[in-house]
Design a protein around this motif. Structure first.
Motif, PDB file in Angstrom:
ATOM      1  N   GLY A  26     -10.556  11.517   7.517  1.00 29.93           N
ATOM      2  CA  GLY A  26      -9.216  11.848   7.058  1.00 29.93           C
ATOM      3  C   GLY A  26      -9.184  13.242   6.482  1.00 29.93           C
ATOM      4  O   GLY A  26     -10.219  13.895   6.333  1.00 29.93           O
ATOM      5  N   SER A  27      -7.985  13.715   6.169  1.00 33.30           N
ATOM      6  CA  SER A  27      -7.837  15.065   5.634  1.00 33.30           C
ATOM      7  C   SER A  27      -6.591  15.128   4.772  1.00 33.30           C
ATOM      8  O   SER A  27      -5.502  14.774   5.232  1.00 33.30           O
ATOM      9  CB  SER A  27      -7.733  16.081   6.774  1.00 33.30           C
ATOM     10  OG  SER A  27      -7.652  17.396   6.274  1.00 33.30           O
ATOM     11  N   ALA A  28      -6.770  15.546   3.531  1.00 35.60           N
ATOM     12  CA  ALA A  28      -5.619  15.657   2.630  1.00 35.60           C
ATOM     13  C   ALA A  28      -4.863  16.967   2.877  1.00 35.60           C
ATOM     14  O   ALA A  28      -3.683  16.971   3.217  1.00 35.60           O
ATOM     15  CB  ALA A  28      -6.078  15.562   1.175  1.00 35.60           C
ATOM     16  N   THR A  29      -5.561  18.096   2.751  1.00 35.70           N
ATOM     17  CA  THR A  29      -4.900  19.402   2.924  1.00 35.70           C
ATOM     18  C   THR A  29      -4.992  19.920   4.353  1.00 35.70           C
ATOM     19  O   THR A  29      -4.221  20.788   4.757  1.00 35.70           O
ATOM     20  CB  THR A  29      -5.534  20.454   2.006  1.00 35.70           C
ATOM     21  OG1 THR A  29      -6.896  20.686   2.422  1.00 35.70           O
ATOM     22  CG2 THR A  29      -5.506  19.990   0.559  1.00 35.70           C
ATOM     23  N   GLY A  30      -5.977  19.424   5.109  1.00 41.14           N
ATOM     24  CA  GLY A  30      -6.192  19.945   6.458  1.00 41.14           C
ATOM     25  C   GLY A  30      -7.067  21.177   6.502  1.00 41.14           C
ATOM     26  O   GLY A  30      -7.313  21.722   7.581  1.00 41.14           O
ATOM     27  N   ALA A  31      -7.592  21.631   5.367  1.00 41.26           N
ATOM     28  CA  ALA A  31      -8.338  22.893   5.325  1.00 41.26           C
ATOM     29  C   ALA A  31      -9.571  22.863   6.214  1.00 41.26           C
ATOM     30  O   ALA A  31      -9.806  23.782   7.003  1.00 41.26           O
ATOM     31  CB  ALA A  31      -8.730  23.228   3.888  1.00 41.26           C
ATOM     32  N   THR A  32     -10.389  21.800   6.114  1.00 40.47           N
ATOM     33  CA  THR A  32     -11.627  21.773   6.890  1.00 40.47           C
ATOM     34  C   THR A  32     -11.349  21.509   8.370  1.00 40.47           C
ATOM     35  O   THR A  32     -11.951  22.138   9.239  1.00 40.47           O
ATOM     36  CB  THR A  32     -12.608  20.730   6.337  1.00 40.47           C
ATOM     37  OG1 THR A  32     -11.939  19.474   6.203  1.00 40.47           O
ATOM     38  CG2 THR A  32     -13.153  21.156   4.991  1.00 40.47           C
ATOM     39  N   MET A  33     -10.440  20.595   8.674  1.00 39.95           N
ATOM     40  CA  MET A  33     -10.113  20.335  10.074  1.00 39.95           C
ATOM     41  C   MET A  33      -9.493  21.571  10.731  1.00 39.95           C
ATOM     42  O   MET A  33      -9.802  21.904  11.879  1.00 39.95           O
ATOM     43  CB  MET A  33      -9.169  19.141  10.189  1.00 39.95           C
ATOM     44  CG  MET A  33      -8.736  18.805  11.613  1.00 39.95           C
ATOM     45  SD  MET A  33     -10.070  18.363  12.773  1.00 39.95           S
ATOM     46  CE  MET A  33     -10.240  16.600  12.404  1.00 39.95           C
ATOM     47  N   ALA A  34      -8.629  22.284  10.001  1.00 37.09           N
ATOM     48  CA  ALA A  34      -8.032  23.504  10.546  1.00 37.09           C
ATOM     49  C   ALA A  34      -9.105  24.543  10.851  1.00 37.09           C
ATOM     50  O   ALA A  34      -9.067  25.204  11.904  1.00 37.09           O
ATOM     51  CB  ALA A  34      -6.997  24.069   9.573  1.00 37.09           C
ATOM     52  N   MET A  35     -10.077  24.684   9.956  1.00 36.16           N
ATOM     53  CA  MET A  35     -11.168  25.621  10.199  1.00 36.16           C
ATOM     54  C   MET A  35     -11.974  25.202  11.421  1.00 36.16           C
ATOM     55  O   MET A  35     -12.355  26.036  12.261  1.00 36.16           O
ATOM     56  CB  MET A  35     -12.072  25.708   8.970  1.00 36.16           C
ATOM     57  CG  MET A  35     -13.352  26.510   9.179  1.00 36.16           C
ATOM     58  SD  MET A  35     -13.074  28.200   9.770  1.00 36.16           S
ATOM     59  CE  MET A  35     -12.453  28.977   8.283  1.00 36.16           C
ATOM     60  N   ALA A  36     -12.244  23.898  11.568  1.00 35.58           N
ATOM     61  CA  ALA A  36     -12.982  23.416  12.730  1.00 35.58           C
ATOM     62  C   ALA A  36     -12.237  23.738  14.021  1.00 35.58           C
ATOM     63  O   ALA A  36     -12.820  24.223  14.997  1.00 35.58           O
ATOM     64  CB  ALA A  36     -13.214  21.913  12.605  1.00 35.58           C
ATOM     65  N   LEU A  37     -10.942  23.485  14.031  1.00 34.16           N
ATOM     66  CA  LEU A  37     -10.148  23.741  15.235  1.00 34.16           C
ATOM     67  C   LEU A  37     -10.097  25.226  15.564  1.00 34.16           C
ATOM     68  O   LEU A  37     -10.224  25.629  16.734  1.00 34.16           O
ATOM     69  CB  LEU A  37      -8.736  23.185  15.056  1.00 34.16           C
ATOM     70  CG  LEU A  37      -8.626  21.661  14.905  1.00 34.16           C
ATOM     71  CD1 LEU A  37      -7.198  21.263  14.551  1.00 34.16           C
ATOM     72  CD2 LEU A  37      -9.076  20.945  16.172  1.00 34.16           C
ATOM     73  N   GLU A  38      -9.914  26.065  14.547  1.00 32.14           N
ATOM     74  CA  GLU A  38      -9.870  27.513  14.785  1.00 32.14           C
ATOM     75  C   GLU A  38     -11.201  28.012  15.342  1.00 32.14           C
ATOM     76  O   GLU A  38     -11.230  28.841  16.268  1.00 32.14           O
ATOM     77  CB  GLU A  38      -9.530  28.239  13.489  1.00 32.14           C
ATOM     78  CG  GLU A  38      -8.077  28.116  13.066  1.00 32.14           C
ATOM     79  CD  GLU A  38      -7.759  28.992  11.873  1.00 32.14           C
ATOM     80  OE1 GLU A  38      -8.684  29.647  11.347  1.00 32.14           O
ATOM     81  OE2 GLU A  38      -6.585  29.024  11.476  1.00 32.14           O
ATOM     82  N   THR A  39     -12.304  27.519  14.772  1.00 27.51           N
ATOM     83  CA  THR A  39     -13.632  27.925  15.241  1.00 27.51           C
ATOM     84  C   THR A  39     -13.823  27.549  16.697  1.00 27.51           C
ATOM     85  O   THR A  39     -14.325  28.344  17.513  1.00 27.51           O
ATOM     86  CB  THR A  39     -14.718  27.260  14.371  1.00 27.51           C
ATOM     87  OG1 THR A  39     -14.571  27.691  13.011  1.00 27.51           O
ATOM     88  CG2 THR A  39     -16.114  27.629  14.852  1.00 27.51           C
ATOM     89  N   LEU A  40     -13.404  26.340  17.053  1.00 29.39           N
ATOM     90  CA  LEU A  40     -13.617  25.852  18.412  1.00 29.39           C
ATOM     91  C   LEU A  40     -12.706  26.539  19.424  1.00 29.39           C
ATOM     92  O   LEU A  40     -13.105  26.750  20.579  1.00 29.39           O
ATOM     93  CB  LEU A  40     -13.420  24.341  18.447  1.00 29.39           C
ATOM     94  CG  LEU A  40     -14.519  23.561  17.717  1.00 29.39           C
ATOM     95  CD1 LEU A  40     -14.082  22.140  17.448  1.00 29.39           C
ATOM     96  CD2 LEU A  40     -15.811  23.597  18.531  1.00 29.39           C
TER      97      LEU A  40
END
Length: 207
Positions: free
Chosen positions: A127-141
Motif C-alpha cells: 500500500g501507499s499513503a502519500t505515493g512517494a515511494t511508488m511514484a519514485m519507482a515508476l519514474e525510475t522504471l
C-alpha cells in the motif's frame, strides 16, 4: 480488510490474470511488497525482482514522507520538503541512498537487476499513503523503457491513486477509501518482513 499480504496478493493476481501469457516482470518494493510480488509472479508465470526505493523522512518525523530516493541517485522531493532545512534533507538523502546500496548488495548479490526494457512490468507494494515511494519507482522504471508499466497496490487514498495514474499505464488498487489513515489498518496481519525473507523469496542467496 485483508487477512494478510497473501490475501491482498491473491486478489491482485486475479485482477492481473490477463497478463499471464506475457511473462510479466514483477518488481516488488521492499520489504512489504516482496511476499506479495512472489505470489503474483508465480501466479502470472512471470519473473520477480525488486525495485529499490526509499522514503525520505522529515527531520524529527521519520514516518512523514517529504520525498523518496531511487537507485542511480534519483531524488524526488515533495512540496512539503521546502519547509525543512536543506542540510538536514541532504543528510537524509545520503543516508537513504546508502541504505539502497546496501540492500542491492544483499538482495541480488550474484546477478544484475533484471532489465525491464520492452517488458510488461508490474510494480507491487502492499500500500501507499502519500505515493512517494511508488511514484519514485515508476519514474525510475519509465527511464528504462518498459513496454507497459502497471502499479499494483493493496490500499491507497484516492489522491495517491490519481497521482500514480499520471505515471503508470494502469493502476490497480484494491482499496481506495477517502478516509485512509495508515496502510496497516487494511491488514489484520501486517507483520514486519525481514531482509532474510526478502532474500529467500528472491532466491538470490550465494550458492
Amino acid at each position: 480488510m485483508f487477512r494478510d499480504r497473501r490475501d491482498a496478493a491473491e486478489q491482485l493476481a486475479h485482477r492481473l490474470a490477463p497478463l499471464r501469457q506475457q511473462r510479466p516482470l514483477v518488481l516488488a518494493i521492499p520489504r512489504g511488497g516482496v511476499p506479495m510480488g512472489r505470489l503474483i509472479a508465480d501466479a502470472l508465470e512471470g519473473e520477480l525482482d525488486v525495485v529499490l526505493v526509499r522514503k525520505l523522512g522529515a527531520p524529527g518525523q521519520p514516518e512523514y514522507a517529504i520525498g523518496a530516493v531511487g537507485e542511480e541517485e534519483r531524488v524526488r522531493l515533495e512540496p512539503a520538503a521546502a519547509h525543512y532545512d536543506e542540510r538536514q534533507i541532504a543528510s537524509e538523502i545520503e543516508a537513504q541512498q546508502a541504505r539502497l546500496a546496501d540492500r542491492r548488495r544483499r538482495y541480488t548479490p550474484v546477478r544484475a537487476p533484471i532489465d525491464p526494457a520492452g517488458r510488461v512490468v508490474v510494480v507491487v507494494d502492499d500500500g501507499s499513503a502519500t505515493g512517494a515511494t511508488m511514484a519514485m519507482a515508476l519514474e525510475t522504471l519509465k527511464h528504462r523503457h518498459p513496454a507497459r508499466l502497471i502499479a499494483a497496490l493493496g490500499a491507497a487514498p484516492p489522491e495517491t491513486v490519481a497521482r500514480l495514474e499520471a505515471l503508470a499505464d494502469e493502476v490497480i488498487c484494491l482499496e481506495a477509501p477517502a478516509s485512509f489513515g495508515a496502510v496497516g489498518r487494511f491488514f489484520a496481519d501486517f507483520g514486519q518482513v525481514s531482509d532474510d525473507e526478502v532474500v529467500r523469496l528472491l532466491g538470490t542467496e550465494h550458492g
